[in-house]
Design a protein around this motif. Structure first.
Motif, PDB file in Angstrom:
ATOM      1  N   ARG A   1       0.876  -1.219   0.009  1.00  0.00           N
ATOM      2  CA  ARG A   1       0.231   0.010  -0.186  1.00  0.00           C
ATOM      3  C   ARG A   1       0.819   1.141   0.001  1.00  0.00           C
ATOM      4  O   ARG A   1       0.527   2.262  -0.982  1.00  0.00           O
TER       5      ARG A   1
ATOM      6  N   HIS B   1      -3.430  -0.041   7.854  1.00  0.00           N
ATOM      7  CA  HIS B   1      -3.307  -1.588   7.316  1.00  0.00           C
ATOM      8  C   HIS B   1      -2.812  -2.529   8.543  1.00  0.00           C
ATOM      9  O   HIS B   1      -3.354  -3.435   8.782  1.00  0.00           O
TER      10      HIS B   1
ATOM     11  N   ASP C   1      -8.020  -8.104  13.075  1.00  0.00           N
ATOM     12  CA  ASP C   1      -8.413  -9.361  12.251  1.00  0.00           C
ATOM     13  C   ASP C   1      -7.707 -10.503  12.954  1.00  0.00           C
ATOM     14  O   ASP C   1      -8.586 -11.571  12.674  1.00  0.00           O
TER      15      ASP C   1
ATOM     16  N   MET D   1     -13.298  -0.622   4.492  1.00  0.00           N
ATOM     17  CA  MET D   1     -12.608  -1.888   5.208  1.00  0.00           C
ATOM     18  C   MET D   1     -13.606  -2.452   6.149  1.00  0.00           C
ATOM     19  O   MET D   1     -13.659  -3.604   6.126  1.00  0.00           O
TER      20      MET D   1
ATOM     21  N   GLN E   1     -15.108  -6.297   6.476  1.00  0.00           N
ATOM     22  CA  GLN E   1     -14.892  -7.082   7.587  1.00  0.00           C
ATOM     23  C   GLN E   1     -16.191  -7.723   7.752  1.00  0.00           C
ATOM     24  O   GLN E   1     -16.489  -8.916   8.332  1.00  0.00           O
TER      25      GLN E   1
ATOM     26  N   HIS F   1     -14.308  -8.030  -0.626  1.00  0.00           N
ATOM     27  CA  HIS F   1     -12.869  -7.731  -0.878  1.00  0.00           C
ATOM     28  C   HIS F   1     -12.798  -6.383  -1.482  1.00  0.00           C
ATOM     29  O   HIS F   1     -11.662  -5.703  -1.386  1.00  0.00           O
TER      30      HIS F   1
ATOM     31  N   LYS G   1     -12.988  -5.002   2.297  1.00  0.00           N
ATOM     32  CA  LYS G   1     -11.838  -5.309   3.067  1.00  0.00           C
ATOM     33  C   LYS G   1     -10.238  -5.052   2.408  1.00  0.00           C
ATOM     34  O   LYS G   1      -9.462  -4.920   3.316  1.00  0.00           O
ATOM     35  N   THR G   2     -10.140  -5.435   1.336  1.00  0.00           N
ATOM     36  CA  THR G   2      -9.012  -5.376   0.727  1.00  0.00           C
ATOM     37  C   THR G   2      -8.724  -4.046  -0.280  1.00  0.00           C
ATOM     38  O   THR G   2      -7.928  -3.318  -0.298  1.00  0.00           O
TER      39      THR G   2
ATOM     40  N   GLY H   1      -6.549  -4.596  -6.591  1.00  0.00           N
ATOM     41  CA  GLY H   1      -6.957  -4.991  -5.164  1.00  0.00           C
ATOM     42  C   GLY H   1      -7.697  -6.535  -5.346  1.00  0.00           C
ATOM     43  O   GLY H   1      -7.618  -7.302  -4.370  1.00  0.00           O
TER      44      GLY H   1
ATOM     45  N   GLN I   1      -6.694 -10.427  -3.575  1.00  0.00           N
ATOM     46  CA  GLN I   1      -7.325 -11.563  -2.843  1.00  0.00           C
ATOM     47  C   GLN I   1      -7.643 -12.685  -3.542  1.00  0.00           C
ATOM     48  O   GLN I   1      -7.515 -13.590  -2.669  1.00  0.00           O
TER      49      GLN I   1
ATOM     50  N   ASP J   1      -4.579 -14.551  -2.857  1.00  0.00           N
ATOM     51  CA  ASP J   1      -4.525 -14.852  -1.318  1.00  0.00           C
ATOM     52  C   ASP J   1      -5.404 -16.315  -1.243  1.00  0.00           C
ATOM     53  O   ASP J   1      -4.953 -17.024  -0.296  1.00  0.00           O
TER      54      ASP J   1
END
Length: 299
Positions: free
Chosen positions: A53, A82, A89, A157, A161, A181, A184-185, A220, A224, A227
Motif C-alpha cells: 500500500r 493496514h 483481524d 474496510m 470485514q 473484498h 476489506k482489501t 485489489g 485477494q 490470497d
C-alpha cells in the motif's frame, strides 16, 4: 504472467527504505506506564511485510511527477491503518489467528487488551500523521483525511470485514464476495493510489485519479484472488500465516466459484485490464511491474 521482477522488487525495496525510518520515528521506544502499548504497536508495524500500500502511494506520486517527500506521510498513514486492521483481524473475536508474517500475532505476545489498544492507537494516529503532512497544503491534507477515513471506515474496510463475518455463517454469492473484498482489501489499495495523486497535486475529481482508481480496484481484487489460491496451495511457512483457515471456517472464497487454474486465469485477466488503464502514462512501468508481481506472487 511474465514481468520484470527486478523492477517490482526495486519498488518494494525502495518503499521499505523510505518508510521504515519514518515509522520508527513515530513510535520510539520509551519507558513509563504506557511503554507496553508502544512496544505492541512497534511489534506489528515494524514486523516486515510487503508494504504494497505505501508502495502504491509513493510510486503513483513519482509517476505523476510529484515529490516523494509529500507522499511519505500519506504512505506511513496507510501502512499504520493496514497494520491496525491485521492486529484486529487476528483477534480471537475475529479470525483468531496465531501467526502473522511468520511470527506470533500481536495478541499472542501482548494479550488481547494490549493488541486491541495497539490497533486503536495505530488507526487514530494515522489520521494525525495524514492531517499534519507538512509538505502539502491544508486543503490537500484535509482531502487526504476524508479519503482515508472513507476507505477505512463503515463504507470501506470495516464494511468488508462485517461481510466477511456474515459469510462465516451464510454462503455468499460471487457478487457479495466481490463486494466483501472491494471493501476489506480493495478500499485501502484504492485510497493508496488516490493519496499518491493528491501528493502529486491532482484534485480528487481529476480524470487521472479515476483511471488510477480503476487500476487499483482491479489489482485489489487480484490480490485477494491470489490470497485465496495460496490459502489452498501454499504451506504455513511459505505463506507466513496459517493456511487452510478459510475452508476450516466454511468461508466463501474465489475457490468456491473457480478451480485454482480458473482463478489464476481470472486474476491474470484482471491484471491485464488494470494495466490497460495506465500503460499509456509516462513512467508507468514501475506500477505495471508491481501489478504483475501481485498476480504472480507466491506469498
Amino acid at each position: 504472467m511474465e514481468y520484470n521482477a527486478d523492477i517490482a522488487f526495486d519498488v518494494l525495496r525502495s518503499t521499505v527504505e523510505a518508510i521504515e525510518p519514518e515509522l520508527e520515528k513515530i513510535y520510539k521506544t520509551e519507558d513509563g506506564p504506557a511503554s507496553k502499548l508502544y512496544e505492541a504497536e512497534r511489534y506489528s508495524l515494524l514486523s516486515g511485510g510487503k508494504r504494497i500500500r505505501p508502495a502504491l502511494v509513493l510510486e503513483t506520486c513519482r509517476m505523476l511527477g510529484g515529490d516523494e517527500e509529500a507522499a511519505l506521510p500519506f504512505a506511513c498513514a496507510v501502512e499504520m491503518i493496514h497494520t491496525y486492521s491485521l492486529i484486529h483481524d487476528d483477534l480471537p473475536c475475529m479470525d483468531d489467528d496465531d501467526m502473522r508474517r511468520g511470527r506470533l500475532t500481536n495478541h499472542k505476545v501482548f494479550g488481547e487488551a494490549y493488541a486491541t489498544l495497539a490497533g486503536d492507537g495505530l488507526l487514530t494516529d494515522a489520521f494525525s500523521v495524514c492531517a499534519m503532512n507538512p509538505y502539502v497544503s491544508g486543503d490537500c491534507a484535509a482531502a487526504a483525511v476524508a479519503l482515508l477515513s472513507g476507505a477505512a471506515g463503515s463504507w470501506g474496510m470495516v464494511k468488508g470485514q462485517v461481510i466477511d463475518m456474515y459469510g462465516e455463517e451464510n454462503p455468499l454469492t460471487e457478487q457479495e464476495l466481490t463486494e466483501l473484498h472491494m471493501g476489506k482489501t480493495g478500499a485501502m489499495i484504492c485510497v493508496s493510489v488516490q493519496l499518491g495523486c493528491l501528493a502529486a497535486g491532482l484534485s480528487p475529481n481529476d480524470d487521472m485519479v479515476r483511471r488510477l482508481t480503476s487500476f487499483a480496484q482491479k489489482i485489489g481484487l487480484v490480490f485477494q484472488i491470489i490470497d485465496d489460491i495460496l490459502d489452498v496451495t501454499s504451506t504455513d511457512e511459505e505463506f507466513g500465516k496459517r493456511t487452510g483457515s478459510d475452508a476450516n471456517k466454511n468461508k466463501t472464497t474465489f475457490i468456491s466459484f473457480f478451480s485454482v487454474e480458473e482463478a489464476r486465469q481470472y486474476a491474470a485477466s484482471l491484471t491485464r485490464e488494470a494495466i490497460r488503464e495506465i500503460e499509456d502514462i509516462d513512467a508507468s512501468d514501475r506500477l505495471i511491474s508491481l501489478a504483475e508481481y501481485l498476480c504472480d506472487r507466491k506469498r
